[in-house]
Design a protein around this motif. Structure first.
Motif, mmCIF file in Angstrom:
data_model
loop_
_atom_site.group_PDB
_atom_site.id
_atom_site.type_symbol
_atom_site.label_atom_id
_atom_site.label_comp_id
_atom_site.label_asym_id
_atom_site.label_seq_id
_atom_site.Cartn_x
_atom_site.Cartn_y
_atom_site.Cartn_z
ATOM 1 N N PHE A 149 70.647 37.468 13.012
ATOM 2 C CA PHE A 149 69.333 36.949 12.641
ATOM 3 C C PHE A 149 69.282 35.433 12.752
ATOM 4 N N GLU A 183 65.128 48.058 10.815
ATOM 5 C CA GLU A 183 64.108 47.044 10.569
ATOM 6 C C GLU A 183 64.293 45.803 11.437
ATOM 7 N N LEU A 186 61.454 45.289 13.813
ATOM 8 C CA LEU A 186 60.324 44.537 13.266
ATOM 9 C C LEU A 186 60.587 43.043 13.341
ATOM 10 N N VAL A 187 61.811 42.618 13.047
ATOM 11 C CA VAL A 187 62.161 41.201 13.147
ATOM 12 C C VAL A 187 61.922 40.705 14.571
ATOM 13 N N VAL A 281 57.764 35.279 8.801
ATOM 14 C CA VAL A 281 58.682 36.385 9.091
ATOM 15 C C VAL A 281 59.362 36.856 7.801
ATOM 16 N N ALA A 282 59.842 35.906 7.003
ATOM 17 C CA ALA A 282 60.517 36.257 5.748
ATOM 18 C C ALA A 282 59.567 36.992 4.811
ATOM 19 N N LEU A 285 59.015 40.604 6.099
ATOM 20 C CA LEU A 285 60.215 41.405 5.868
ATOM 21 C C LEU A 285 60.370 41.754 4.390
ATOM 22 N N GLY A 288 58.025 44.519 3.650
ATOM 23 C CA GLY A 288 58.542 45.776 4.180
ATOM 24 C C GLY A 288 59.641 46.364 3.323
ATOM 25 N N THR A 289 60.497 45.509 2.779
ATOM 26 C CA THR A 289 61.560 45.984 1.900
ATOM 27 C C THR A 289 60.982 46.567 0.623
ATOM 28 N N ARG A 302 69.158 44.214 1.003
ATOM 29 C CA ARG A 302 68.013 44.377 1.884
ATOM 30 C C ARG A 302 67.189 43.093 2.031
ATOM 31 N N THR A 306 66.062 37.672 4.568
ATOM 32 C CA THR A 306 65.055 36.851 3.904
ATOM 33 C C THR A 306 65.714 35.667 3.219
#
Length: 506
Positions: A149, A183, A186-187, A281-282, A285, A288-289, A302, A306
Motif C-alpha cells: 500500500f 479489499e 477497492l484501494v 482513500v483512507a 476504506l 468499508g471496514t 483491518r 488506514t
C-alpha cells in the motif's frame, strides 16, 4: 534524503524493539496455518484448496501471501512455516515504517516543510504501534499488505511528475495489493480514480490501469475457473455486520488515533491535493471496514492501511504546520502515541493463542487408527499437521456451511450435513472444566453448540478428554462411538456423559 538517514535508522530500531515484545510463537494467529495448508496442498497435489477430499474452496483471503508461503514451505518441508512467515512479516513491517517515513518526508519537502520532522513523526507513530507490530508477527499477510500500500502511495506521488515509470509501477503494486487481500481491489480503484482527477496523471492513466486490470482480471479468471466464484468463501462465511464494525471502529479511534489524532492532518490537507486524495482513500476504506463488520482479532488489523495513510499525513502535517496550527498538529501526533500506549497498557493490541496444543492434538489424531475426519473451529495449525479431512464448523473452508443463513460463527445448524459427514472426532472450545464433578453447564461458542445438541439428542459420540489450555479455557474432545482413543495418547478419560451437561452459548 541523505541527511535524514539517521531518522530511518532510529525508527527501524524502535520498530524492531516493539516487535521483540511479540517474539514468542504464542502470538502467532491460528488462521495463518490455513494458508500454509492450502499452499502445501498446491505443492503436493496441485490443488489450491484447504481440503483436497472436498470440492475446491478459496478458504483464505490472502491469495498472494498463500502463494508466497510456497517459497519457504517447498525448500523446508519439515520446518513449521510460521517461522519464516514471521521473519518475512517482520521485514515487511520494517519496510512499511521506512517507506512511510520517506513518503511523508517527500510530501513535506515538496511544500516547504521539514523532511526530517515529517519522517521522524511518521516513523515513530508506526514503529510504536503495538497492533502493527503484533500483526507483523502473526503469520498473516497484514504487513505485506501495508508495505504494498505505501509503495503504491509513493509511486502515485512520483507519477504526479508526469513520468511513465512510476505510473506503471503503481499499477503493478495496486494489482498485487488486490491479490493480497480482496479489499485491495477497492484501494486500486480509488487510487486510479484519483489519478484520473489529477491533471498531472490523467493522460498517462492507462499506464497504471493496464497492469492493474491484467493482474486483477487474471486473478478473477482463475477464481472462477477453480472455485466457481469471484470472491473468497469468506464473503459468505462472514456476511457484513455494520453494527460490529462500528464497535470495531470505536476501538480504533481510541487506541489507533487517540481520538483527536486526525487534527494533525489539517496542515497537510490545506496545502496538498495529494494529501487530500490519500485522506479520501483512507476515509472510504474505513467506511468499508465498518460496513464489513471489522475483525475479531485484537488491535486494528483491518485499519492497518488506514493507519499507514494517516501516519504519513500526520507526519507531513506536523512538518507543514505554521502559526496557530503548530500546537494542534503536535498535540494530534502526541494523542496518537498516547493511544498506542493505552492499547498496550490495557492489552488491547495483541493476544496469545494456544496453537501448540492444537498441533499436539493433530499429531495424536495422526497416530490413532480410524481418525480420518475431525470437526473443529480452530482449523489452522491442527489442519496443517493433521493428515486427514477437516470439517470446518466456522465455514471458512466449507462452502455449504458458509452459505447457511446467519452471521459469522452463528450460522444455522444443518444437522443432516453433519450426520452425512460424520466426523470421527469433535473438538470444541469451552470455559467449563468438565473434569470437575460439580460442573453441570458446558459453555461453548454458538458455532459449536449445534453439533453438541445434535449429539445429546441422537447420541453416536462419547466424551474422551478435556485439555486445560490455562487461563480458564479448555478443549473438549469427543469421539464417535466405536472409536476408542488410547489414554496414553489422549490423556485420562473423562468418566462422564454429555447428557449430564446443559449446553449454553458463551
Amino acid at each position: 534524503m541523505r541527511p535524514i538517514r539517521w531518522v530511518f535508522l532510529v525508527v527501524l530500531l524502535l520498530a524492531a524493539l516493539r516487535m521483540y515484545e511479540f517474539s514468542s510463537e504464542d502470538f502467532a494467529i491460528d488462521d495463518a496455518w490455513i494458508s500454509f495448508r492450502v499452499a502445501r496442498n498446491w505443492l503436493e497435489v496441485g490443488k489450491l484448496t484447504f481440503d483436497v477430499t472436498q470440492p475446491p474452496v478459496e478458504g483464505m483471503t490472502n491469495f498472494l501471501w498463500t502463494l508466497l508461503s510456497v517459497l519457504w514451505i517447498a525448500p523446508w518441508p519439515e520446518l513449521d512455516p510460521i517461522f519464516m512467515a514471521r521473519v518475512v512479516g517482520g521485514l515487511c513491517h520494517l519496510g512499511t515504517v521506512v517507506v512511510s517515513a520517506r513518503v511523508a518526508a517527500r510530501l513535506a519537502l515538496a511544500h516547504g516543510g521539514s523532511a526530517r520532522t515529517a519522517a521522524l513523526v511518521t516513523g515513530v507513530l508506526l514503529a510504536l504501534s503495538g497492533s502493527m507490530a503484533f500483526h507483523a508477527l502473526s503469520g498473516l499477510e497484514t504487513s505485506l499488505y501495508t508495505l504494498l500500500f505505501v509503495l503504491a502511495m509513493e509511486q502515485t506521488l512520483a507519477a504526479r511528475s508526469g513520468r511513465g515509470g512510476p505510473a506503471i509501477a503503481c499499477g503493478v503494486l495496486l494489482g498485487l495489493l488486490g491479490m493480497t487481500r480482496p479489499e485491495g481491489v477497492l484501494v486500486g480503484l480509488l487510487f486510479l480514480g484519483l489519478m484520473a482527477l489529477w491533471p498531472e496523471t490523467r493522460r498517462g492513466l492507462w499506464r497504471a490501469a493496464l497492469p492493474f486490470a491484467l493482474l486483477i482480471g487474471g486473478l478473477e479468471l482463475f477464481r472462477w475457473w477453480t472455485y466457481g466464484a469471484l470472491v473468497p468463501n469468506t464473503y459468505q462465511a462472514k456476511p457484513p455486520s455494520p453494527r460490529e464494525g462500528w464497535f470495531y471502529f470505536q476501538n480504533y479511534v481510541l487506541y489507533g488515533l487517540g481520538v483527536v489524532g486526525p487534527v494533525a492532518l489539517v496542515p497537510a490537507l490545506r496545502r496538498s491535493a495529494f494529501a487530500r486524495g490519500v485522506a479520501l482513500v483512507a476515509l472510504v476504506l474505513a467506511a468499508g471496514t465498518i460496513w464489513s463488520g471489522g475483525d475479531w482479532m485484537p488491535g486494528y488489523r483491518r485499519f492497518s492501511v488506514t493507519m499507514v495513510a494517516l501516519a504519513v499525513l500526520v507526519g507531513a502535517g506536523v512538518a507543514l504546520a505554521r502559526g496557530g496550527w503548530r500546537i494542534p498538529a503536535v498535540a494530534g501526533a502526541v494523542a496518537v502515541l498516547a493511544g498506542h500506549v493505552g492499547a498496550s497498557l490495557r492489552l488491547q493490541d495483541a493476544g496469545l493463542y494456544p496453537t501448540r496444543a492444537l498441533m499436539s492434538l493433530a499429531l495424536a489424531a495422526n497416530s490413532t487408527p480410524g481418525v480420518r475426519t475431525v470437526a473443529l473451529t480452530d482449523i489452522g495449525r491442527f489442519g496443517y499437521y493433521f493428515s486427514g479431512s477437516i470439517f470446518d464448523l466456522a465455514g471458512l473452508t466449507d462452502k455449504h456451511i458458509a452459505r447457511q443463513a446467519g452471521h459469522h460463527l452463528s450460522k444455522a445448524w444443518d444437522e443432516a450435513y453433519f450426520l452425512a459427514r460424520r466426523p470421527d472426532l469433535l473438538i470444541v472450545n469451552t470455559v467449563s472444566d468438565i473434569s470437575l464433578p460439580t460442573t453441570r453447564t458446558l459453555q461453548v461458542h454458538a458455532v459449536e453448540s449445534g453439533p453438541l445438541r445434535s449429539i445429546q439428542r441422537l447420541g453416536g459420540y462419547h466424551l474422551v478428554s478435556s485439555l486445560d489450555l490455562q487461563g480458564g479455557k479448555y478443549l473438549v474432545i469427543l469421539a464417535r462411538d466405536g472409536l476408542e482413543l488410547p489414554e496414553e495418547v489422549w490423556g485420562p478419560r473423562v468418566r462422564r456423559s454429555l447428557s449430564e451437561f446443559t449446553v449454553e452459548e458463551m
